[in-house]
Motif scaffolding. Structure first.
Motif, short mmCIF file in Angstrom:
data_model
loop_
_atom_site.label_atom_id
_atom_site.label_comp_id
_atom_site.label_asym_id
_atom_site.label_seq_id
_atom_site.Cartn_x
_atom_site.Cartn_y
_atom_site.Cartn_z
N SER A 235 26.43 -1.94 -59.16
CA SER A 235 27.78 -2.41 -58.85
C SER A 235 27.81 -2.87 -57.40
O SER A 235 26.78 -2.89 -56.73
CB SER A 235 28.83 -1.33 -59.12
OG SER A 235 30.14 -1.88 -59.08
N ILE A 236 28.98 -3.22 -56.93
CA ILE A 236 29.14 -3.75 -55.57
C ILE A 236 30.59 -3.48 -55.16
O ILE A 236 31.46 -3.26 -56.02
CB ILE A 236 28.83 -5.27 -55.53
CG1 ILE A 236 28.40 -5.71 -54.13
CG2 ILE A 236 29.96 -6.08 -56.11
CD1 ILE A 236 27.03 -5.26 -53.72
N LEU A 237 30.85 -3.48 -53.86
CA LEU A 237 32.22 -3.23 -53.40
C LEU A 237 33.15 -4.40 -53.72
O LEU A 237 32.75 -5.56 -53.66
CB LEU A 237 32.23 -3.01 -51.89
CG LEU A 237 31.83 -1.64 -51.37
CD1 LEU A 237 31.92 -1.65 -49.84
CD2 LEU A 237 32.71 -0.53 -51.94
N LYS A 238 34.39 -4.07 -54.02
CA LYS A 238 35.38 -5.10 -54.28
C LYS A 238 35.57 -6.01 -53.07
O LYS A 238 35.40 -5.58 -51.92
CB LYS A 238 36.72 -4.47 -54.66
CG LYS A 238 36.75 -3.85 -56.06
CD LYS A 238 38.13 -3.37 -56.42
CE LYS A 238 38.17 -2.78 -57.82
NZ LYS A 238 37.86 -3.79 -58.86
N ASP A 278 25.09 -14.20 -49.57
CA ASP A 278 26.36 -13.51 -49.78
C ASP A 278 26.11 -12.12 -50.35
O ASP A 278 26.80 -11.15 -50.00
CB ASP A 278 27.24 -14.34 -50.72
CG ASP A 278 28.65 -13.77 -50.86
OD1 ASP A 278 29.24 -13.39 -49.84
OD2 ASP A 278 29.14 -13.70 -52.01
N PHE A 279 25.10 -12.01 -51.21
CA PHE A 279 24.73 -10.69 -51.75
C PHE A 279 24.26 -9.77 -50.62
O PHE A 279 24.60 -8.59 -50.59
CB PHE A 279 23.65 -10.85 -52.82
CG PHE A 279 23.11 -9.54 -53.34
CD1 PHE A 279 23.96 -8.57 -53.84
CD2 PHE A 279 21.74 -9.28 -53.31
CE1 PHE A 279 23.46 -7.35 -54.32
CE2 PHE A 279 21.23 -8.09 -53.79
CZ PHE A 279 22.09 -7.12 -54.28
N ALA A 280 23.48 -10.29 -49.69
CA ALA A 280 23.05 -9.49 -48.54
C ALA A 280 24.27 -9.04 -47.73
O ALA A 280 24.34 -7.89 -47.27
CB ALA A 280 22.08 -10.28 -47.68
N ASP A 281 25.24 -9.94 -47.53
CA ASP A 281 26.46 -9.57 -46.82
C ASP A 281 27.22 -8.46 -47.57
O ASP A 281 27.72 -7.50 -46.97
CB ASP A 281 27.37 -10.78 -46.65
CG ASP A 281 26.88 -11.74 -45.57
OD1 ASP A 281 26.11 -11.31 -44.70
OD2 ASP A 281 27.27 -12.93 -45.62
N ASN A 282 27.30 -8.59 -48.90
CA ASN A 282 27.98 -7.58 -49.70
C ASN A 282 27.23 -6.26 -49.69
O ASN A 282 27.85 -5.18 -49.73
CB ASN A 282 28.17 -8.09 -51.13
CG ASN A 282 29.27 -9.12 -51.23
OD1 ASN A 282 30.26 -9.06 -50.51
ND2 ASN A 282 29.11 -10.09 -52.13
N THR A 283 25.91 -6.32 -49.63
CA THR A 283 25.11 -5.10 -49.49
C THR A 283 25.41 -4.42 -48.16
O THR A 283 25.56 -3.20 -48.08
CB THR A 283 23.62 -5.43 -49.59
OG1 THR A 283 23.34 -6.12 -50.80
CG2 THR A 283 22.78 -4.15 -49.54
N MET A 284 25.52 -5.23 -47.10
CA MET A 284 25.83 -4.67 -45.78
C MET A 284 27.21 -4.02 -45.75
O MET A 284 27.41 -2.99 -45.09
CB MET A 284 25.73 -5.76 -44.71
CG MET A 284 24.32 -6.25 -44.42
SD MET A 284 23.22 -4.98 -43.77
CE MET A 284 23.94 -4.66 -42.16
N ARG A 285 28.16 -4.58 -46.47
CA ARG A 285 29.49 -3.95 -46.55
C ARG A 285 29.38 -2.57 -47.17
O ARG A 285 30.05 -1.62 -46.75
CB ARG A 285 30.45 -4.82 -47.37
CG ARG A 285 30.88 -6.10 -46.70
CD ARG A 285 32.10 -6.73 -47.37
NE ARG A 285 31.91 -7.03 -48.77
CZ ARG A 285 32.57 -6.46 -49.77
NH1 ARG A 285 33.50 -5.55 -49.54
NH2 ARG A 285 32.33 -6.82 -51.03
N LEU A 286 28.54 -2.45 -48.19
CA LEU A 286 28.34 -1.17 -48.86
C LEU A 286 27.66 -0.17 -47.92
O LEU A 286 28.06 1.00 -47.83
CB LEU A 286 27.49 -1.39 -50.12
CG LEU A 286 27.32 -0.23 -51.10
CD1 LEU A 286 28.66 0.30 -51.57
CD2 LEU A 286 26.46 -0.67 -52.28
N ILE A 287 26.64 -0.63 -47.21
CA ILE A 287 25.95 0.22 -46.23
C ILE A 287 26.91 0.67 -45.14
O ILE A 287 26.92 1.85 -44.74
CB ILE A 287 24.77 -0.54 -45.62
CG1 ILE A 287 23.69 -0.80 -46.68
CG2 ILE A 287 24.17 0.22 -44.44
CD1 ILE A 287 22.66 -1.83 -46.26
N ASP A 288 27.72 -0.25 -44.68
CA ASP A 288 28.69 0.04 -43.62
C ASP A 288 29.65 1.15 -44.05
O ASP A 288 30.09 1.95 -43.23
CB ASP A 288 29.45 -1.24 -43.30
CG ASP A 288 30.34 -1.11 -42.06
OD1 ASP A 288 29.86 -0.57 -41.06
OD2 ASP A 288 31.49 -1.58 -42.12
N LEU A 289 29.95 1.19 -45.34
CA LEU A 289 30.90 2.18 -45.86
C LEU A 289 30.26 3.54 -46.07
O LEU A 289 30.77 4.55 -45.59
CB LEU A 289 31.50 1.67 -47.18
CG LEU A 289 32.42 2.66 -47.88
CD1 LEU A 289 33.76 2.76 -47.12
CD2 LEU A 289 32.64 2.26 -49.32
#
Length: 349
Positions: A235-238, A278-289
């Motif tokens: 999954s991925i963050l909204k 964009d997937f890498a950016d979304n992965t970073m958002r998840l890591i950041d959280l």
């Protein structure tokens, strides 16, 4: 877009909730081995053999070669319990009909035979314990998407375990009797009584509990019961509400539930992301959280919606993008497989 300064400021440490988890001592130390582990895949749609949805042995063999040639060490290879009930439409997956008593178990046995005939004959070996993992050959961890095959009988878990299954994703698209889904109206207000029994029995046997596709309340119930880390395999963050398949993305609180068990969320390279960057950016958002210790990769290979990773060789590009956005090689290696390897060591024994 995250830069290194912001990442260190906001994601250098785990969330306070995760740090105070009783499971913290188990996951404070991380493997940094350069090991790629895919938490969710359906290579060549092998489970659909003998149906008009199966693309053929050539496609399967090409994917298996892709896995071997790119150095993937462990693939969570997934049967799909509710596959006969699902129809792909232009607007998504629709559920048609339901299983009669015994149908789910029969389907599981059929797909298990496909797995043995199509995968094991290609020289892959199945992980039965953590000791079976090495760095010299790709190994398969057999899992099943949806607990529908259990037919409401907790004893079927041990039968499946004895067949080689080491992980169960509790729910998928068809409503079953384990708990509520992201994509269907609530029936149980979370995990059902049977789902609670399944969670406890999986802990006892040493099986990886996967809460992908589960509702927030179902995940909360699993997190409260489990005595071992769990995974949310893909999954991925909204983000923006109008993104494709946004219903399958998760909220920050949803993600934190998994991290609080010491678990791992498999970043999902679906068409939710516009492209691999964009997937890498979304992965970073998840890591950041949730922190770098709680993120892995779940490709959903060959059953994904408009994937932005279409070959295992693409993982190298994704890893390089993560480095370019501020992660160290050690941190990237945790995401590629170190975090998942830690889960396997603790859960499988």
């Amino acid at each position: 877009m995250l830069n290194r300064k912001n990442f260190l400021k906001r994601a250098g440490l785990l969330s306070a909730a995760a740090i105070t988890s009783p499971l913290w001592p188990f996951f404070a130390k991380q493997s940094t081995a350069n090991t790629i582990i895919d938490l969710h895949a359906h290579p060549g749609l092998f489970f659909r053999k003998d149906t008009d949805m199966y693309p053929g042995d050539q496609a399967l063999n090409q994917r298996l070669a892709d896995i071997k040639n790119t150095g993937v060490k462990v693939v969570f290879m997934s049967l799909v319990a509710d596959s006969p009930l699902l129809v792909r439409t232009p607007t998504g997956i629709e559920v048609k009909g339901s299983f009669a008593k015994g149908d789910g178990w029969a389907e599981f046995q059929k797909q298990l035979k496909f797995f043995k005939d199509l995968i094991i004959t290609q020289g892959f070996s199945v992980i039965n314990s953590y000791r079976a993992i090495d760095t010299t050959a790709t190994k398969i961890l057999l899992t099943c998407e949806g607990g529908d095959f259990l037919d409401g009988d907790v004893n079927n878990i041990e039968k499946a375990y004895n067949s080689g299954l080491r992980s169960i994703q509790l729910v998928h698209y068809a409503q079953n009797n384990l708990g509520d889904l992201q994509t269907q109206p609530a029936v149980y207000n979370g995990l059902s009584d049977f789902g609670k029994s399944v969670t406890k029995r999986m802990n006892e046997l040493g099986m990886v509990i996967d809460v992908a596709h589960a509702s927030f309340k179902t995940v909360a119930d699993v997190a409260e019961i489990t005595t071992a880390p769990i995974i949310l395999s893909h999954s991925i963050l909204k983000a923006e509400a109008d993104r494709p398949i946004a219903i399958r993305a998760i909220t920050p609180d949803h993600a934190k539930l998994v991290a609080q068990t010491g678990g791992v969320i498999g970043a999902w390279p679906s068409g939710f992301s516009f492209n691999i960057e964009d997937f890498a950016d979304n992965t970073m958002r998840l890591i950041d959280l949730v922190g770098v210790e709680h993120v892995g990769l779940g490709t959903d290979m060959d059953a994904n919606f408009k994937p932005v990773i279409t070959s295992y060789s693409d993982i190298k590009t994704w890893a390089e993008l993560l480095e370019s956005k501020g992660l160290s090689k050690t941190e990237v290696n945790k995401i590629l497989g170190g975090n998942a390897q830690r889960i396997l060591k603790q859960v499988l024994g």
